[in-house]
Design a protein around this motif. Structure first.
Motif, PDB file in Angstrom:
ATOM      1  N   GLY A 360     123.232   4.512  50.314  1.00  0.00           N
ATOM      2  CA  GLY A 360     124.380   3.822  49.750  1.00  0.00           C
ATOM      3  C   GLY A 360     124.083   2.714  48.760  1.00  0.00           C
ATOM      4  O   GLY A 360     124.935   1.842  48.525  1.00  0.00           O
ATOM      5  N   TYR A 361     122.921   2.702  48.143  1.00  0.00           N
ATOM      6  CA  TYR A 361     122.593   1.644  47.176  1.00  0.00           C
ATOM      7  C   TYR A 361     123.162   1.968  45.791  1.00  0.00           C
ATOM      8  O   TYR A 361     123.323   3.132  45.424  1.00  0.00           O
ATOM      9  N   ARG A 362     123.452   0.898  45.066  1.00  0.00           N
ATOM     10  CA  ARG A 362     124.008   1.039  43.714  1.00  0.00           C
ATOM     11  C   ARG A 362     122.983   1.663  42.765  1.00  0.00           C
ATOM     12  O   ARG A 362     121.789   1.433  42.892  1.00  0.00           O
ATOM     13  N   HIS A 363     123.492   2.402  41.792  1.00  0.00           N
ATOM     14  CA  HIS A 363     122.634   3.093  40.836  1.00  0.00           C
ATOM     15  C   HIS A 363     121.729   2.121  40.096  1.00  0.00           C
ATOM     16  O   HIS A 363     120.525   2.376  39.923  1.00  0.00           O
ATOM     17  N   GLU A 364     122.281   0.987  39.639  1.00  0.00           N
ATOM     18  CA  GLU A 364     121.484   0.080  38.807  1.00  0.00           C
ATOM     19  C   GLU A 364     120.320  -0.553  39.569  1.00  0.00           C
ATOM     20  O   GLU A 364     119.290  -0.880  38.974  1.00  0.00           O
ATOM     21  N   VAL A 365     120.478  -0.691  40.910  1.00  0.00           N
ATOM     22  CA  VAL A 365     119.386  -1.263  41.702  1.00  0.00           C
ATOM     23  C   VAL A 365     118.232  -0.260  41.797  1.00  0.00           C
ATOM     24  O   VAL A 365     117.070  -0.608  41.602  1.00  0.00           O
ATOM     25  N   VAL A 366     118.573   0.997  42.098  1.00  0.00           N
ATOM     26  CA  VAL A 366     117.541   2.032  42.157  1.00  0.00           C
ATOM     27  C   VAL A 366     116.919   2.232  40.770  1.00  0.00           C
ATOM     28  O   VAL A 366     115.705   2.403  40.631  1.00  0.00           O
ATOM     29  N   ASP A 367     117.754   2.201  39.750  1.00  0.00           N
ATOM     30  CA  ASP A 367     117.288   2.403  38.380  1.00  0.00           C
ATOM     31  C   ASP A 367     116.274   1.339  37.979  1.00  0.00           C
ATOM     32  O   ASP A 367     115.278   1.632  37.303  1.00  0.00           O
ATOM     33  N   ARG A 368     116.514   0.105  38.396  1.00  0.00           N
ATOM     34  CA  ARG A 368     115.585  -0.978  38.050  1.00  0.00           C
ATOM     35  C   ARG A 368     114.268  -0.810  38.790  1.00  0.00           C
ATOM     36  O   ARG A 368     113.204  -1.110  38.247  1.00  0.00           O
ATOM     37  N   GLN A 369     114.320  -0.302  40.024  1.00  0.00           N
ATOM     38  CA  GLN A 369     113.088  -0.023  40.754  1.00  0.00           C
ATOM     39  C   GLN A 369     112.281   1.085  40.067  1.00  0.00           C
ATOM     40  O   GLN A 369     111.060   1.076  40.061  1.00  0.00           O
ATOM     41  N   LEU A 370     112.995   2.034  39.459  1.00  0.00           N
ATOM     42  CA  LEU A 370     112.345   3.130  38.733  1.00  0.00           C
ATOM     43  C   LEU A 370     111.866   2.701  37.347  1.00  0.00           C
ATOM     44  O   LEU A 370     111.176   3.461  36.664  1.00  0.00           O
ATOM     45  N   ALA A 371     112.252   1.487  36.908  1.00  0.00           N
ATOM     46  CA  ALA A 371     111.877   0.967  35.575  1.00  0.00           C
ATOM     47  C   ALA A 371     112.377   1.867  34.468  1.00  0.00           C
ATOM     48  O   ALA A 371     111.678   2.133  33.486  1.00  0.00           O
ATOM     49  N   HIS A 372     113.607   2.359  34.614  1.00  0.00           N
ATOM     50  CA  HIS A 372     114.217   3.177  33.573  1.00  0.00           C
ATOM     51  C   HIS A 372     114.773   2.304  32.462  1.00  0.00           C
ATOM     52  O   HIS A 372     115.207   1.172  32.696  1.00  0.00           O
ATOM     53  N   ALA A 373     114.796   2.857  31.255  1.00  0.00           N
ATOM     54  CA  ALA A 373     115.440   2.177  30.130  1.00  0.00           C
ATOM     55  C   ALA A 373     116.942   2.412  30.212  1.00  0.00           C
ATOM     56  O   ALA A 373     117.396   3.510  30.532  1.00  0.00           O
ATOM     57  N   GLN A 374     117.730   1.366  29.958  1.00  0.00           N
ATOM     58  CA  GLN A 374     119.174   1.532  29.957  1.00  0.00           C
ATOM     59  C   GLN A 374     119.605   2.312  28.727  1.00  0.00           C
ATOM     60  O   GLN A 374     119.131   2.067  27.622  1.00  0.00           O
ATOM     61  N   LYS A 375     120.513   3.260  28.933  1.00  0.00           N
ATOM     62  CA  LYS A 375     121.009   4.054  27.816  1.00  0.00           C
ATOM     63  C   LYS A 375     121.902   3.212  26.902  1.00  0.00           C
ATOM     64  O   LYS A 375     121.976   3.450  25.704  1.00  0.00           O
ATOM     65  N   ASP A 376     122.596   2.257  27.499  1.00  0.00           N
ATOM     66  CA  ASP A 376     123.452   1.362  26.718  1.00  0.00           C
ATOM     67  C   ASP A 376     122.591   0.233  26.176  1.00  0.00           C
ATOM     68  O   ASP A 376     122.227  -0.695  26.896  1.00  0.00           O
ATOM     69  N   LYS A 377     122.231   0.307  24.888  1.00  0.00           N
ATOM     70  CA  LYS A 377     121.309  -0.662  24.298  1.00  0.00           C
ATOM     71  C   LYS A 377     121.913  -2.072  24.250  1.00  0.00           C
ATOM     72  O   LYS A 377     121.194  -3.066  24.364  1.00  0.00           O
ATOM     73  N   VAL A 378     123.228  -2.156  24.066  1.00  0.00           N
ATOM     74  CA  VAL A 378     123.871  -3.471  24.021  1.00  0.00           C
ATOM     75  C   VAL A 378     123.787  -4.128  25.395  1.00  0.00           C
ATOM     76  O   VAL A 378     123.437  -5.306  25.533  1.00  0.00           O
ATOM     77  N   ALA A 379     124.087  -3.347  26.441  1.00  0.00           N
ATOM     78  CA  ALA A 379     124.008  -3.877  27.797  1.00  0.00           C
ATOM     79  C   ALA A 379     122.581  -4.265  28.145  1.00  0.00           C
ATOM     80  O   ALA A 379     122.333  -5.279  28.797  1.00  0.00           O
TER      81      ALA A 379
END
Length: 420
Positions: A360-379
């Motif tokens: 049940g963890y939020r996508h952005e938390v897991v994504d940061r652990q994976l060190a993914h680049a954000q698709k939204d460059k402004v964000a």
């Protein structure tokens, strides 16, 4: 009035015999056959260029016939009429031919490769030249780059396709196209056949790295335990760490012990070792915090007793100054019976989906652990949150979840998480 030379007949050069001294049979227009004392016969042409008296060699008789020698004389006379020294023109053409022949595909490919080295990671540089050495140099490497035609390029690429390596064929084609372009930019003419072959190769279907699902975790963990005795101990630990912390394979096996603080329980990967840190344009200079669970720390402490005296967590067995091979993880998975079903990258896909869906963890938390680049460059420009506290809890939950499955206390499937 100068005496006009009587043209030679075909019989005269053929029947001319050697004498005590070299002598000439003249054909007119400066052309003559020089007969040496040993009987060797050579075509020569005397002419004037400016104030200089010069001589050209047209080859040896009978390899060069009378008719061919006359053609050479005519060509030389045409150059003289244009104010061009035929001897110098011949030298210039020979030099150009030598340069053309020396500019082989392999020579220029290696020049291009050396030129690109500062912009590539070591892995990219090694893989690029290795592919050329295996698949291209044996086929067209020795050919002058300007002589390579479409059929030569197609034959080389078809050979790659014949072993089922369709994606590699496309990558090699793109690499070759860059080599041809590099040659053109240096004034070396070529057709760049690789750039024009859009429909020659079989298309590659887009796909994902092989990865098991959460429902397959119990069987996978059981296979891992079953095969422990067959695996080199550091490789066994590497597999479990991949499961627990799901960093990229290269980021794990190339890790030096200097990045690990076992007392504090911290592991920080410098930005320049991360995938996004290796970009040549706008690299991400943020160091990556690998949040470690208690289980991961225990594995690292065990590993330290084995390899802690060296540079790398996972040294190469043959050369401890180098890290473990990328293929070691895949080979271990193959021994477990998971070839083409699971990959090093598959651990990342497994963790992403399972932690979100089952824990049940939020996508952005897991994504940061994976060190993914954000698709939204402004964000991405504004969002610098590391979610470190939440990630530490998440990684411990993930490790406990894995332990629960291994012990049978967590049932996977439609029931989700259940403690017995």
């Amino acid at each position: 009035m100068p005496k006009l030379a009587v043209p030679l007949t075909d019989l005269q050069p053929r029947t001319a015999k050697p004498k005590d001294k070299p002598y000439k049979l003249t054909d007119g227009g400066g052309l003559y056959l020089l007969i040496n004392t040993d009987g060797a016969k050579y075509w020569r042409m005397d002419y004037r260029y400016g104030e200089a008296r010069k001589t050209m060699a047209f080859g040896k008789y009978p390899e060069v016939t009378l008719a061919e020698a006359r053609e050479k004389r005519l060509a030389a006379r045409k150059l003289l009429d244009q104010g061009i020294d035929p001897s110098q023109d011949k030298k210039d053409r020979q030099r150009e031919l030598n340069e053309t022949n020396s500019n082989t595909f392999e020579k220029l490919a290696r020049e291009w490769h050396a030129n690109k080295l500062p912009t590539w990671s070591p892995a990219t540089a090694s893989d690029t030249i290795r592919r050329l050495e295996i698949d291209i140099f044996p086929q067209i490497g020795s050919m002058p780059i300007g002589a390579i035609k479409h059929q030569h390029m197609i034959a080389a690429l078809r050979k790659i396709e014949s072993r089922g390596a369709h994606e590699i064929a496309h990558r090699v084609k793109a690499t070759c196209a860059r080599v041809f372009t590099y040659a053109s930019q240096h004034g070396i003419e070529n057709r760049n056949p690789a750039a024009e072959m859009k429909d020659v190769l079989k298309p590659v279907k887009a796909g994902h790295f092989a990865a098991i699902t959460a429902d397959e975790l119990p069987a996978f963990l059981a296979a891992m335990d079953k095969n422990d005795a067959r695996l080199f101990k550091p490789t066994r630990i590497a597999l479990r760490l991949m499961m627990l912390i799901f960093v990229r394979t290269s980021e794990l096996i190339e890790t030096p012990w200097s990045e690990i603080d076992l007392e504090k329980g911290e592991w920080i990967i410098p930005w320049h070792r991360m995938k996004r840190g290796k970009l040549t344009v706008n690299p991400d200079t943020t160091d990556h915090h690998v949040c470690l669970s208690l289980q991961a720390l225990d594995l690292l402490r065990e590993l330290h007793t084995l390899t802690g005296g060296g540079k790398y967590l996972f040294p190469n067995q043959r050369d401890h100054e180098k890290p473990m091979s990328n293929g070691a993880i895949l080979m271990a998975l193959k021994r477990m019976g998971y070839q083409n079903r699971m990959t090093g990258h598959g651990f990342r896909a497994l963790a992403m989906s399972t932690i979100k869906e089952r824990l049940g963890y939020r996508h952005e938390v897991v994504d940061r652990q994976l060190a993914h680049a954000q698709k939204d460059k402004v964000a991405a420009a504004y969002d610098r949150a590391q979610f470190l506290a939440e990630r530490r809890v998440m990684m411990q939950d993930w490790a406990d979840f894995i332990d629960g499955i291994a012990s049978g206390k967590v049932v996977v499937g439609a029931f989700g998480r259940k403690v017995a």
